[in-house]
Enzyme design. Structure first.
Site, PDB file in Angstrom:
ATOM      1  CB  SER A  11      -0.893   0.014   1.238  1.00 30.92           C
ATOM      2  OG  SER A  11      -1.840  -1.006   1.159  1.00 30.92           O
ATOM      3  NE  ARG A  15      -2.655   4.605   0.344  1.00 28.63           N
ATOM      4  CZ  ARG A  15      -3.216   3.433   0.038  1.00 28.63           C
ATOM      5  NH1 ARG A  15      -2.463   2.454  -0.463  1.00 28.63           N
ATOM      6  NH2 ARG A  15      -4.512   3.239   0.215  1.00 28.63           N
ATOM      7  N   GLY A  84      -5.955  -3.873  -7.728  1.00 33.99           N
ATOM      8  CA  GLY A  84      -7.119  -3.052  -7.400  1.00 33.99           C
ATOM      9  C   GLY A  84      -6.703  -1.678  -6.896  1.00 33.99           C
ATOM     10  NE  ARG A 112     -10.749  -6.556  -6.531  1.00 32.12           N
ATOM     11  CZ  ARG A 112      -9.658  -6.252  -5.836  1.00 32.12           C
ATOM     12  NH1 ARG A 112      -8.456  -6.498  -6.329  1.00 32.12           N
ATOM     13  NH2 ARG A 112      -9.764  -5.708  -4.638  1.00 32.12           N
ATOM     14  CB  SER A 157     -12.990   0.726   0.770  1.00 32.96           C
ATOM     15  OG  SER A 157     -12.051   0.782  -0.288  1.00 32.96           O
ATOM     16  CG  ASP A 312      -5.227  -6.904   2.399  1.00 33.31           C
ATOM     17  OD1 ASP A 312      -6.347  -7.068   1.868  1.00 33.31           O
ATOM     18  OD2 ASP A 312      -4.487  -5.944   2.138  1.00 33.31           O
TER      19      ASP A 312
HETATM   20  C1  S3P Z   1      -5.542  -1.419  -0.014  1.00 29.32           C
HETATM   21  C2  S3P Z   1      -6.746  -1.418   0.607  1.00 29.32           C
HETATM   22  C3  S3P Z   1      -7.514  -2.629   0.892  1.00 29.32           C
HETATM   23  C4  S3P Z   1      -6.660  -3.881   0.742  1.00 29.32           C
HETATM   24  C5  S3P Z   1      -5.754  -3.873  -0.462  1.00 29.32           C
HETATM   25  C6  S3P Z   1      -4.859  -2.650  -0.433  1.00 29.32           C
HETATM   26  C7  S3P Z   1      -4.865  -0.128  -0.260  1.00 29.32           C
HETATM   27  O1  S3P Z   1      -8.578  -2.699  -0.011  1.00 29.32           O
HETATM   28  O2  S3P Z   1      -7.472  -5.022   0.698  1.00 29.32           O
HETATM   29  O3  S3P Z   1      -4.944  -5.019  -0.496  1.00 29.32           O
HETATM   30  O4  S3P Z   1      -3.656  -0.111  -0.514  1.00 29.32           O
HETATM   31  O5  S3P Z   1      -5.558   0.890  -0.196  1.00 29.32           O
HETATM   32  P1  S3P Z   1      -9.958  -1.930   0.281  1.00 29.32           P
HETATM   33  O6  S3P Z   1      -9.588  -0.558   0.607  1.00 29.32           O
HETATM   34  O7  S3P Z   1     -10.739  -1.965  -0.982  1.00 29.32           O
HETATM   35  O8  S3P Z   1     -10.594  -2.704   1.395  1.00 29.32           O
END
Ligand code: S3P
Length: 689
Positions: A11, A15, A84, A112, A157, A312
């Protein structure tokens, strides 16, 4: 205790790349994750005109930002692959850019939901046109001038929250959000550090986030990405379940409290984990060490409000629950149905196939723990965290589990299988030591100080590794280690013991040490002994053929073998052949060869080796089919899958005679270690003919 580090936080890596791109100056990033997900973010940024160098984990990445609206229209389609986070965060970034772009992803990502992001972004004024199914990728986006947003998110989320905040930044408008829970807050922390006016405050069980102003270019970052807690969770689970000997110390792991919700749940499960919090590095997030001891786990109840903090980690938690005493109940986790796979479905189906009692709820799982041996194939559904969770389960003594998509882990944890192998070997260590160094009677040490070179030849079944390695060893005056013969010897011993094969998966390494399989150095080879008897033709019997690959898949067997092979190699001057010598047993080998040949040629060689006529009665076709099946098992097994080491030379022997194949390999060897060193380390008495 073994010390482990894990790759950088996924994550934070996404970013860091995005915020560096939106900055006005040079950012410096260390420890970025080089997995496929951040690679997708990096390559999209390149398409958008940001110069992002190749991602490296060890060195420092320097990125010159283009400011919040300085990106340029891409020439082609932007591919988010399996990620995602890339897709959602990029939708937010693009919302404020005055151009059109098309975002897509792999099959899993195209399933998704994206409406959770595109609906509020549309309310801000961005436009999205789905090119296939409504609310799914591929999507054509048109960004530009945006309106402020004041919104309540439908789910807690971080991806949705981050997308909207980033749209606020690129669109230069305020964004006020209420999130029905506390998802990870990396974006908020990093935007605040980069000069945005941003506040957060809890409101009952909800999270209020306000971005009131953003500068036209963010302040450059100077950041050290900590180890990913979500990746560390797998080694942590292995250690708790006793699969890593006395335990592990996980160093430099990110401990942001919005990410570590697994820890309180584990505490309730009776896990023994010590946390040594380090000081937060400049511009980075807090990190520290986790000291994890084998523990007797008990079941627990995981409540809905805990889910965002361990979103996760549910796969690995499910695996821990399967080995805990009593029942574990997880609810409020319906978000897991729209991750890289439907994780609740994938966990329930796979656990139950392996023999675990599990009930699938619409929003969770109820799992009965047990210590019965678990065996069978697992379908990871292309999902990295499902593959890794079952990888951990498969690495425990007594279990025999194969994972169908080991490469899925590269999304977030390149090197996962190697870590698992290394950590689980430790579980075996004391017994390997006890089993007696004298098992391998080596020639007396030949070269006082330095060990001779180790040459490994790995490759698929039937590539002729073993005969080739024997000849290469003979020509160099080195010793040949045929690791397949060891598996075969153990299989012989198991067959002779009369234990039924379906009970073999439950054997521990200590049990295996009771079988008197030994290797004795004999000239340029090792002789494989069962008690006082040298095994020869027995090793190739049809019964051994039928059982050897199942035996080779057992974690206890790999541990048993590992020690024996390492000892055989401790003096060097060795040519070994096998499946995982270059990746697992001798990762430090001086020369690594990966020997391949097409499947029909391998089938033909197999038949010749067994004295059969290779071109009659469809024998080649039948053997080729067997080899293909074997290749699939070897490449996909959870433990030590057949894989070319990154630093191996591939030699394709399809069109080479045996002599040419040997010469090709000797050419590589001499090129690597030089003629002099080859001569210097020749074993005494092993004259080169
Ligand atoms: C993430 C947020 C989570 C997580 C994903 C990484 C992120 O998803 O499951 O592996 O980096 O913002 P959600 O925010 O959709 O729950």
């Amino acid at each position: 205790m073994t010390e482990l580090r894990v790759p950088g936080d996924k994550s934070i890596s996404h970013r860091a790349l995005l915020l560096a791109a939106l900055a006005g100056g040079e950012s410096r990033i260390r420890g970025v994750l080089t997995g496929e997900d951040p690679q997708a973010t990096a390559s999209i940024l390149r398409e958008l005109g940001v110069r992002v160098p190749r991602l490296v984990a060890d060195g420092e990445l320097r990125i010159n930002g283009v400011g919040v609206r300085g990106m340029r229209a891409p020439g082609g389609i932007l591919d988010c692959a399996n990620s995602g986070t890339t897709a959602r965060l990029m939708l937010g970034v693009l919302a404020g850019q005055e151009f059109e772009a098309t975002l897509t992803g792999d099959e899993s990502l195209r399933r998704r939901p994206m409406r959770r992001v595109t609906d509020p972004l549309s309310r801000m004024g961005a436009r999205f046109e789905p090119l296939a199914a409504p609310g799914r990728l591929p999507l054509r986006t048109t960004g530009g001038a945006l309106r402020p947003l004041d919104d309540r998110l439908p789910v807690a989320s971080a991806q949705v929250k981050s997308a909207l905040l980033l749209a606020g930044v690129t669109g230069g408008v305020p964004v006020r959000l209420i999130e029905p829970g506390f998802s990870r807050d990396h974006t908020e922390r990093m935007l605040a550090a980069a000069g945005c006016a941003l506040t957060t405050s809890p409101e009952g069980g909800a999270n209020r986030v306000r971005l009131t102003a953003a500068p036209p270019a963010l302040d450059p970052l100077d950041i050290v990405v900590p180890g990913d807690f979500s990746s560390a969770a797998f080694a942590l689970a292995l250690a708790l379940l006793g699969g890593a000997g006395e335990g592990v110390v996980l160093r430099g792991i990110g401990l942001n409290p919005t990410r570590t919700g697994l820890l309180p749940a584990l505490e309730r499960m009776n896990a023994r984990i010590e946390i040594e919090q380090g000081s937060a590095p400049k511009g980075g997030e807090s990190a520290g060490d986790l000291i994890v001891h084998p523990s007797d786990l008990t079941g627990t109840e995981v409540r809905p409000e805990e889910i965002p903090g361990l979103i996760d980690e549910v796969p690995v938690l499910a695996v821990l629950a399967a080995r805990a005493r009593g029942t574990t109940r997880i609810t409020g986790a319906e978000e897991l149905r729209v991750k890289e796979s439907d994780r609740l479905g994938a966990l329930a189906a796979n656990l139950s196939k392996l023999g675990v009692e599990v009930e699938e709820l619409p929003d969770g799982l109820v799992i009965e723990g047990s210590d019965r041996p678990l065996s069978g194939p697992v379908e990871a559904r292309g999902d990295h965290r499902i593959a890794m969770a079952f990888g951990v389960l498969g690495a425990l003594a007594g279990n025999a589990i194969t994972v169908d998509a080991p490469a899925a882990v590269d999304v977030s944890y390149p090197g996962f299988w190697e870590m698992l192998e290394r950590a689980s070997r430790l579980a075996a260590r004391p017994s390997v030591r006890d089993s007696g160094e004298e098992d391998v009677e080596l020639a007396r040490p030949v070269h006082g100080r330095k060990r001779g070179p180790v040459i490994v030849i790995d490759g698929p079944a039937g590539s002729g590794k073993s005969t080739t390695a024997r000849e290469v060893a003979r020509r160099l005056g080195f010793r040949h280690l045929d690791s397949g013969a060891l598996y075969r010897a153990l299989t012989c011993a198991l067959l002779e013991s009369g234990l039924p094969p379906n009970s073999w998966p439950a054997l521990t390494e200590a049990d295996l040490n009771a079988y008197p399989v030994r290797m004795v150095a004999a000239g340029s080879d090792f002789r494989v002994m069962l008690g006082a008897r040298a095994l020869t033709t027995e090793l190739r019997s049809p019964e051994v053929d039928a059982h050897v690959s199942a035996v080779a898949r057992l974690a206890a067997v790999r541990g048993w073998l590992f020690g024996r092979q390492r000892r055989a190699g401790r003096e060097g001057s060795l040519v070994g052949d096998g499946r995982d010598l270059g990746t697992v047993v001798f990762p430090d080998a001086e020369v690594k060869i990966f020997l391949v040949a097409d499947v029909a040629e391998r089938a033909r060689r197999r038949l010749l080796e067994r004295g059969r006529e290779p071109d009659l009665d469809g024998a080649v076709t039948a053997e080729a089919a067997r080899l293909r099946a074997r290749d699939r098992i070897d490449a996909t097994r959870g433990i030590a899958p057949l894989k070319k080491a990154a630093d191996a030379f591939e030699v394709d022997g399809t069109r080479l005679s045996f002599e040419e194949q040997v010469d090709a390999i000797l050419g590589v060897v001499r090129g690597r270690i030089g003629d002099r060193s080859a001569r210097e380390f020749r074993l005494p008495g092993n004259e080169v003919k």
